[in-house]
Design an enzyme around this catalytic site. Structure first.
Site, PDB file in Angstrom:
ATOM      1  N   HIS A  68       0.831  -1.221   0.000  1.00  0.00           N
ATOM      2  CA  HIS A  68       0.000   0.000   0.000  1.00  0.00           C
ATOM      3  C   HIS A  68       0.858   1.260   0.000  1.00  0.00           C
ATOM      4  O   HIS A  68       1.366   1.672   1.038  1.00  0.00           O
ATOM      5  CB  HIS A  68      -0.919  -0.025   1.211  1.00  0.00           C
ATOM      6  CG  HIS A  68      -1.799  -1.228   1.245  1.00  0.00           C
ATOM      7  ND1 HIS A  68      -2.704  -1.509   0.241  1.00  0.00           N
ATOM      8  CD2 HIS A  68      -1.888  -2.254   2.112  1.00  0.00           C
ATOM      9  CE1 HIS A  68      -3.320  -2.647   0.508  1.00  0.00           C
ATOM     10  NE2 HIS A  68      -2.845  -3.122   1.634  1.00  0.00           N
ATOM     11  N   ASP A  75     -16.477  -4.232   9.598  1.00  0.00           N
ATOM     12  CA  ASP A  75     -16.856  -3.048   8.794  1.00  0.00           C
ATOM     13  C   ASP A  75     -17.986  -3.460   7.858  1.00  0.00           C
ATOM     14  O   ASP A  75     -18.774  -4.348   8.181  1.00  0.00           O
ATOM     15  CB  ASP A  75     -15.632  -2.570   8.014  1.00  0.00           C
ATOM     16  CG  ASP A  75     -15.261  -3.567   6.918  1.00  0.00           C
ATOM     17  OD1 ASP A  75     -14.862  -3.133   5.830  1.00  0.00           O
ATOM     18  OD2 ASP A  75     -15.387  -4.782   7.162  1.00  0.00           O
ATOM     19  N   ASP A  78      -7.893 -10.477   8.284  1.00  0.00           N
ATOM     20  CA  ASP A  78      -8.756  -9.345   7.952  1.00  0.00           C
ATOM     21  C   ASP A  78      -8.139  -8.516   6.837  1.00  0.00           C
ATOM     22  O   ASP A  78      -8.769  -8.214   5.820  1.00  0.00           O
ATOM     23  CB  ASP A  78      -8.966  -8.484   9.197  1.00  0.00           C
ATOM     24  CG  ASP A  78      -9.761  -7.246   8.869  1.00  0.00           C
ATOM     25  OD1 ASP A  78      -9.188  -6.331   8.225  1.00  0.00           O
ATOM     26  OD2 ASP A  78     -10.958  -7.206   9.191  1.00  0.00           O
ATOM     27  N   TYR A  79      -6.861  -8.120   7.027  1.00  0.00           N
ATOM     28  CA  TYR A  79      -6.176  -7.312   6.008  1.00  0.00           C
ATOM     29  C   TYR A  79      -6.267  -8.002   4.652  1.00  0.00           C
ATOM     30  O   TYR A  79      -6.544  -7.377   3.634  1.00  0.00           O
ATOM     31  CB  TYR A  79      -4.703  -7.140   6.366  1.00  0.00           C
ATOM     32  CG  TYR A  79      -4.380  -6.137   7.446  1.00  0.00           C
ATOM     33  CD1 TYR A  79      -3.133  -6.188   8.070  1.00  0.00           C
ATOM     34  CD2 TYR A  79      -5.260  -5.142   7.856  1.00  0.00           C
ATOM     35  CE1 TYR A  79      -2.771  -5.267   9.049  1.00  0.00           C
ATOM     36  CE2 TYR A  79      -4.913  -4.225   8.836  1.00  0.00           C
ATOM     37  CZ  TYR A  79      -3.672  -4.291   9.424  1.00  0.00           C
ATOM     38  OH  TYR A  79      -3.307  -3.376  10.401  1.00  0.00           O
ATOM     39  N   ASP A 107      -8.295  -6.527   1.483  1.00  0.00           N
ATOM     40  CA  ASP A 107      -7.581  -6.226   0.232  1.00  0.00           C
ATOM     41  C   ASP A 107      -8.193  -7.032  -0.919  1.00  0.00           C
ATOM     42  O   ASP A 107      -8.376  -6.526  -2.025  1.00  0.00           O
ATOM     43  CB  ASP A 107      -6.079  -6.554   0.365  1.00  0.00           C
ATOM     44  CG  ASP A 107      -5.368  -5.561   1.281  1.00  0.00           C
ATOM     45  OD1 ASP A 107      -4.265  -5.895   1.753  1.00  0.00           O
ATOM     46  OD2 ASP A 107      -5.932  -4.471   1.553  1.00  0.00           O
TER      47      ASP A 107
HETATM   48  N1  LIG Z   1     -12.109  -4.833   8.120  1.00  0.00           N
HETATM   49  C1  LIG Z   1     -11.391  -3.823   7.605  1.00  0.00           C
HETATM   50  N2  LIG Z   1     -12.027  -2.686   7.290  1.00  0.00           N
HETATM   51  C2  LIG Z   1     -11.272  -1.689   6.769  1.00  0.00           C
HETATM   52  C3  LIG Z   1      -9.891  -1.792   6.564  1.00  0.00           C
HETATM   53  C4  LIG Z   1      -9.492  -0.540   6.027  1.00  0.00           C
HETATM   54  C5  LIG Z   1      -8.135  -0.081   5.619  1.00  0.00           C
HETATM   55  N3  LIG Z   1      -7.061  -0.880   6.125  1.00  0.00           N
HETATM   56  C6  LIG Z   1      -6.003  -1.022   5.186  1.00  0.00           C
HETATM   57  C7  LIG Z   1      -4.913  -0.139   5.576  1.00  0.00           C
HETATM   58  C8  LIG Z   1      -3.828  -0.823   5.861  1.00  0.00           C
HETATM   59  C9  LIG Z   1      -4.028  -2.245   5.676  1.00  0.00           C
HETATM   60  O1  LIG Z   1      -3.142  -2.672   4.693  1.00  0.00           O
HETATM   61  C10 LIG Z   1      -5.443  -2.411   5.192  1.00  0.00           C
HETATM   62  O2  LIG Z   1      -5.471  -2.911   3.892  1.00  0.00           O
HETATM   63  C11 LIG Z   1     -10.621   0.251   5.920  1.00  0.00           C
HETATM   64  N4  LIG Z   1     -11.659  -0.469   6.364  1.00  0.00           N
HETATM   65  C12 LIG Z   1     -13.084  -0.141   6.353  1.00  0.00           C
HETATM   66  O3  LIG Z   1     -13.554  -0.537   5.061  1.00  0.00           O
HETATM   67  C13 LIG Z   1     -14.602   0.364   4.645  1.00  0.00           C
HETATM   68  C14 LIG Z   1     -14.136   1.088   3.401  1.00  0.00           C
HETATM   69  O4  LIG Z   1     -13.997   0.120   2.382  1.00  0.00           O
HETATM   70  P1  LIG Z   1     -13.917   0.630   0.854  1.00  0.00           P
HETATM   71  O5  LIG Z   1     -15.239   1.381   0.579  1.00  0.00           O
HETATM   72  O6  LIG Z   1     -13.731  -0.633   0.071  1.00  0.00           O
HETATM   73  O7  LIG Z   1     -12.732   1.598   0.793  1.00  0.00           O
HETATM   74  C15 LIG Z   1     -14.805   1.321   5.810  1.00  0.00           C
HETATM   75  O8  LIG Z   1     -15.745   0.769   6.703  1.00  0.00           O
HETATM   76  C16 LIG Z   1     -13.437   1.304   6.482  1.00  0.00           C
HETATM   77  O9  LIG Z   1     -13.523   1.668   7.851  1.00  0.00           O
HETATM   78  C17 LIG Z   1      -9.247  -3.013   6.908  1.00  0.00           C
HETATM   79  O10 LIG Z   1      -8.028  -3.228   6.773  1.00  0.00           O
HETATM   80  N5  LIG Z   1     -10.048  -3.988   7.429  1.00  0.00           N
END
Ligand SMILES: Nc1nc2c(c(CN[C@H]3C=C[C@H](O)[C@@H]3O)cn2[C@@H]2O[C@H](COP(=O)(O)O)[C@@H](O)[C@H]2O)c(=O)[nH]1
Length: 336
Positions: A48, A234, A309-310, A314
């Site tokens: 990222h 989420d 989760d990550y 992704d």
């Molecule tokens: N369960 C979970 N929910 C996560 C994330 C992240 C960002 N984490 C990244 C950052 C560093 C790591 O590398 C992760 O890849 C955002 N969200 C949630 O998603 C929703 C937005 O989604 P979309 O509309 O598609 O962008 C929103 O509710 C947001 O709060 C996660 O990791 N896990």
């Protein structure tokens, strides 16, 4: 024999189901990926480009600011979205938030400094998070409020940096989680389900996880109980679990979701969806660890709910097209 009238037991029809067999199949499909470097902690930075690449105090403060605002990016209509252009690329959803933060930093706005966001005005928030479409970032007033509130607490109790809070946690993820919940009200993501209090703590747990990631699991960022965190409930994880057939919705719920019903925080359907997602991922984690155990490999340091989760999040980001037939539940709130 006394034939009293039958007692009518009102059993609430459940709308969300975890499929154990489906969870097992997902675990099997992840078996090879789980051993790859990207599945591990390093993927947070290597996959990222908008995430901080250092492990400095500024990087920790970047994580705190972003996770304080890490909620509600979905738009009513897919074709009318909040988008942010940054360094020649256009970002949507969560990444649009990160792009706006990095854009502000490049403009010389100290957006990650508590002394700045504690007293930011609404107009300054509007400027920093301005959209490159005519659709503004959702919940801009709430974002202004949580920034002022969180910045003030950081200044008054933690010397202006979240790193101070991290050091106070004495390498315990659960202790850091408690410190966040006690001191930052906007992170208290709880509900009542069938008269029992339940908690999801999505932003509080992802804040601990992202702190672990940005500090590369070392020094202040070493948490001996990081595997005690759950996935972050989420609106994307449930969507991908249904897509992968590890979780299922009732016909009634699917109908409401297809109609674009907007639920309120704490609605029964919302709590079922979020709770079942946490349980479903715990099963996937357990199956995955068992598969490795049978091969004589102890992967407890490399497979936990955070990394699963990550990976799933992704995956959801990279498979938007295939997943378009699975609706996500819509709640306009500051919790996720
Ligand atoms: N369960 C979970 N929910 C996560 C994330 C992240 C960002 N984490 C990244 C950052 C560093 C790591 O590398 C992760 O890849 C955002 N969200 C949630 O998603 C929703 C937005 O989604 P979309 O509309 O598609 O962008 C929103 O509710 C947001 O709060 C996660 O990791 N896990």
């Amino acid at each position: 024999m006394h034939h009293g009238c039958p007692v009518l037991v009102y059993v609430q029809q459940a709308d969300v189901f975890v499929d154990e067999e489906g969870a097992r199949r997902v675990a099997e499909s992840l078996f090879d990926k789980a051993a790859a470097a990207e599945f591990g902690l390093e993927g947070w930075k290597s996959l990222h480009e908008l995430n901080p690449q250092s492990a400095s105090q500024e990087a920790v403060d970047w994580v705190f600011l972003v996770d304080t605002l890490n909620f509600s990016f979905w738009s009513e209509r897919e074709e009318q979205r909040y988008l942010v252009k940054y360094k020649g690329k256009t970002y949507s959803g969560y990444w649009s938030l990160c792009a706006a933060v990095n854009r502000a930093l490049d403009e010389g706005i100290p957006i990650t400094s508590a002394s700045y966001f504690a007293t930011m005005t609404l107009d300054q928030v509007r400027h920093v998070f301005r959209s490159d479409t005519e659709v503004p970032i959702p919940l801009i007033e709430e974002r202004h409020w949580v920034l002022n509130e969180s910045g003030t607490v950081l200044l008054e109790k933690f010397g202006g940096s979240f790193l101070t809070c991290v050091k106070m946690s004495e390498k315990s993820a659960q202790k850091l989680l408690r410190l966040v919940l006690e001191n930052f009200p906007s992170y208290r993501d709880e509900a009542v389900f069938e008269s029992k209090k339940v908690s999801f703590y999505k932003r509080a747990q992802i804040l601990v996880a992202d702190t672990w990631s940005v500090l590369e699991g070392k020094g202040d960022g070493f948490f001996d109980d990081i595997s005690s965190l759950t996935i972050f409930a989420d609106y994307r994880i449930p969507q991908v679990l249904v897509h992968l057939k590890a979780m299922m919705y009732s016909e009634e719920l699917m109908k409401k979701l297809y109609e674009g019903t907007i639920f309120q925080s704490g609605d029964r359907e919302e709590v079922e969806i979020r709770g079942c997602s946490i349980w479903c991922c715990a099963l996937i984690c357990r199956h995955l660890l068992q598969l490795y155990e049978r091969k004589g490999q102890d992967m407890r340091g490399k497979i936990n709910a955070v990394l699963l989760d990550y990976h799933l999040w992704d995956y959801a980001r990279d498979h938007r097209e295939e997943m378009k037939d699975v609706p996500f539940h819509r709640v306009r709130c500051i919790y996720y």
